[in-house]
Motif scaffolding. Structure first.
Motif, short mmCIF file in Angstrom:
data_model
loop_
_atom_site.label_atom_id
_atom_site.label_comp_id
_atom_site.label_asym_id
_atom_site.label_seq_id
_atom_site.Cartn_x
_atom_site.Cartn_y
_atom_site.Cartn_z
N LEU A 14 0.86 -1.18 0.00
CA LEU A 14 0.00 0.00 0.00
C LEU A 14 0.89 1.23 0.00
CD1 LEU A 14 -2.58 -1.04 2.76
CD2 LEU A 14 -2.60 -1.60 0.32
N TYR A 15 0.59 2.20 -0.85
CA TYR A 15 1.49 3.34 -0.97
C TYR A 15 0.78 4.52 -1.63
CZ TYR A 15 1.81 1.50 -5.76
OH TYR A 15 1.50 1.03 -7.02
N ILE A 16 1.40 5.67 -1.47
CA ILE A 16 1.02 6.88 -2.20
C ILE A 16 2.09 7.11 -3.26
CG2 ILE A 16 0.75 9.38 -2.04
CD1 ILE A 16 -0.20 8.93 0.88
N GLU A 17 1.67 7.39 -4.47
CA GLU A 17 2.61 7.55 -5.58
C GLU A 17 2.75 9.02 -5.95
OE1 GLU A 17 3.35 4.56 -9.03
OE2 GLU A 17 1.74 5.88 -9.66
N TRP A 18 3.97 9.41 -6.24
CA TRP A 18 4.25 10.79 -6.66
C TRP A 18 5.11 10.77 -7.92
CZ3 TRP A 18 8.82 14.05 -4.66
CH2 TRP A 18 8.80 15.32 -5.25
N TYR A 19 4.58 11.34 -8.99
CA TYR A 19 5.35 11.56 -10.21
C TYR A 19 5.78 13.02 -10.23
CZ TYR A 19 5.15 7.32 -13.03
OH TYR A 19 5.36 6.06 -13.53
N PRO A 20 7.02 13.33 -9.85
CA PRO A 20 7.47 14.72 -9.88
C PRO A 20 7.37 15.28 -11.30
CG PRO A 20 9.02 13.34 -8.66
CD PRO A 20 8.06 12.42 -9.35
N SER A 21 7.07 16.57 -11.39
CA SER A 21 7.05 17.25 -12.68
C SER A 21 8.49 17.37 -13.20
CB SER A 21 6.43 18.63 -12.53
OG SER A 21 7.26 19.46 -11.73
N ALA A 22 8.61 17.79 -14.46
CA ALA A 22 9.94 17.97 -15.04
C ALA A 22 10.75 18.98 -14.22
CB ALA A 22 9.81 18.44 -16.49
N ALA A 23 10.09 20.04 -13.77
CA ALA A 23 10.78 21.06 -12.97
C ALA A 23 11.20 20.51 -11.62
CB ALA A 23 9.88 22.27 -12.80
N GLU A 24 10.41 19.58 -11.05
CA GLU A 24 10.73 19.02 -9.74
C GLU A 24 11.84 17.98 -9.83
OE1 GLU A 24 6.26 19.56 -7.80
OE2 GLU A 24 6.82 17.71 -8.84
N TYR A 25 11.95 17.31 -10.99
CA TYR A 25 13.02 16.33 -11.16
C TYR A 25 14.40 16.99 -11.16
CZ TYR A 25 10.66 11.88 -12.03
OH TYR A 25 9.96 10.71 -11.87
N VAL A 26 14.48 18.22 -11.63
CA VAL A 26 15.78 18.89 -11.75
C VAL A 26 16.51 19.00 -10.41
CG1 VAL A 26 16.93 21.05 -12.37
CG2 VAL A 26 15.14 20.13 -13.86
N PRO A 27 15.90 19.59 -9.36
CA PRO A 27 16.63 19.67 -8.09
C PRO A 27 16.85 18.31 -7.44
CG PRO A 27 14.37 20.47 -7.82
CD PRO A 27 14.59 20.30 -9.28
N LEU A 28 15.93 17.37 -7.66
CA LEU A 28 16.11 16.04 -7.08
C LEU A 28 17.29 15.33 -7.73
CD1 LEU A 28 12.37 14.89 -6.95
CD2 LEU A 28 13.83 15.40 -4.98
N THR A 29 17.37 15.41 -9.05
CA THR A 29 18.48 14.78 -9.77
C THR A 29 19.80 15.44 -9.41
OG1 THR A 29 17.00 14.25 -11.61
CG2 THR A 29 19.35 14.19 -12.05
N SER A 30 19.77 16.76 -9.29
CA SER A 30 20.98 17.50 -8.92
C SER A 30 21.48 17.08 -7.54
CB SER A 30 20.70 19.00 -8.95
OG SER A 30 21.81 19.74 -8.48
#
Length: 314
Positions: free
Chosen positions: A80-96
Motif C-alpha cells: 500500500l502506498y502513495i505515488e508521486w510523479y514529480p514534474s519535469a521542474a521538480e526532477y531537476v533539483p532532485l536529480t541534482s
C-alpha cells in the motif's frame, strides 16, 4: 517492462527510437514535455510490473537486492502506498541532489554504490512512493476481500485530498537492514492526512493478520520513537491513532552498505544547500494505491462537496 505498439500519426516520423542519438531524444523531450499535460495515474499502473525472469530469489537480477518476503506459491505480494510523479521542474533539483552526493562521495571513496530511484536504466523518469504498509502477502482467497475492505475504509473515513511538503534529507534502513535508503522527510500536513491514512491501512492489514507499518506495539500506547502520542484523536474512528509523522518519507536513492560517518556528514552538508529549493515543492495527495501481485487498484480520497451544489448535488 512490456511495451505497447502504437501506430504513428505521421509516416515521416517512423524512425525507430533506438536509432535516434541520445542528444536527439533529449532535445525532443525538452521541446515537448513542457507543453504536455500530465498522464493520468492509471496510465502508469499499466507498466507497474516487470517481466519475471527467474522463479527464485536471484540478487544478481536486482542490483544485489535480496527478497525481503520469501516467495510462496499461491501468495500475492502486496504493498500500500502513495505515488508521486514529480514534474519535469521538480526532477531537476532532485536529480541534482543525488548527482552532487554521488560526485562528492566518489572523491572521498564513500559512494558505496548509491543508486537513484529517479530514473530507470533506460533514462525514463520513475514514480516515487510514500509507503503505507510493510511488504505483505495474501492468499488468493483473501486478496479481493482485502482490497474491498480497504476501499470501504478510505471511502468512509472522510480523509480529503491534501498537500504535503518536504522537510529534510536522511538515511534510513529497511526492517532487515539489508538496504539503506536516502530519503526525503515529510512535514506533517494540515488535518494530519498521512497519520490518518496510515492508521486506516494498519487497521485493515491487521484485521487480515498482517503486520502494521512503523509500529511494533499496540496502537493505543506509544509510537515507534518511544514517546507518547503528541495529539489526542477523540473520534472513534481515530481512537488509538499514533503520531508517526517523523517516520514518513520518500526514498530517492539506495545502497547495500550502511552509510559511514563521512557519508552521513556529507549528506547533512548537501541537504543544507539543496533543501532550500526542494522545500517549495507541494505534493498533492488525492489517492492511495494497493498493489496486489501485478494488479494496482487506485483508491481515491473522498472529495468535499462541490462549491455551488448542495449535499445531494442539487
Amino acid at each position: 517492462m512490456a511495451l505497447v505498439d502504437y501506430p504513428s500519426s505521421d509516416e515521416d516520423e517512423s524512425v525507430a527510437v533506438e536509432d535516434l542519438p541520445c542528444s536527439s531524444l533529449k532535445r525532443k523531450r525538452d521541446e515537448t514535455s513542457s507543453d504536455l499535460p500530465p498522464l493520468p495515474s492509471k496510465f502508469h499502473d499499466l507498466y507497474a510490473s516487470t517481466t519475471r525472469v527467474s522463479t527464485r530469489d536471484d540478487p544478481s537480477l536486482h542490483g544485489g537486492r535480496k527478497r525481503v518476503t520469501p516467495h510462496v506459491e499461491g501468495n500475492w505480494p502486496t504493498h500500500l502506498y502513495i505515488e508521486w510523479y514529480p514534474s519535469a521542474a521538480e526532477y531537476v533539483p532532485l536529480t541534482s541532489l543525488i548527482s552532487t552526493l554521488k560526485d562528492k562521495c566518489s572523491l572521498i571513496g564513500a559512494e558505496g554504490g548509491i543508486r537513484s530511484f529517479l530514473i530507470s536504466d533506460l533514462g525514463a523518469p520513475l514514480p516515487l512512493h510514500i509507503s503505507l504498509s510493510r511488504p505483505i502477502a495474501f492468499a488468493t482467497e483473501q486478496k479481493g476481500a482485502f482490497v474491498d475492505s480497504l476501499q470501504r475504509a478510505i471511502k468512509s473515513s472522510g480523509v480529503r485530498p491534501f498537500n504535503i511538503t518536504l522537510a529534510g534529507l536522511d538515511w534510513v534502513a529497511n526492517f532487515e537492514k539489508t538496504r539503506w535508503f536516502l530519503v526525503l522527510r515529510l512535514r506533517r500536513p494540515d488535518f494530519d492526512g498521512l497519520n490518518k491514512l496510515l492508521h486506516l491501512s494498519n487497521k485493515v492489514v491487521q484485521e487480515y493478520g498482517q503486520p502494521a507499518l512503523y509500529t511494533k506495539i499496540p496502537l493505543n500506547t506509544k509510537n515507534s520513537t518511544g514517546k507518547s502520542p503528541s495529539k489526542k484523536f477523540p473520534s472513534t474512528l481515530w481512537a488509538g491513532m499514533e503520531d508517526l509523522s517523523d517516520a514518513f518519507h520518500i526514498s530517492i536513492a539506495w545502497t547495500l552498505t550502511s552509510p559511514d560517518p563521512d557519508l552521513l556528514k556529507l549528506t547533512k552538508a548537501i541537504a543544507t544547500d539543496h533543501m532550500k529549493g526542494l522545500d517549495q515543492i507541494q505534493i498533492e495527495i488525492g489517492e492511495l494505491k494497493s498493489k496486489v501481485g501485478n494488479a494496482v487498484t487506485n483508491i481515491p480520497l473522498p472529495k468535499a462537496v462541490s462549491v455551488g451544489k448542495g449535499l445531494f448535488g442539487s
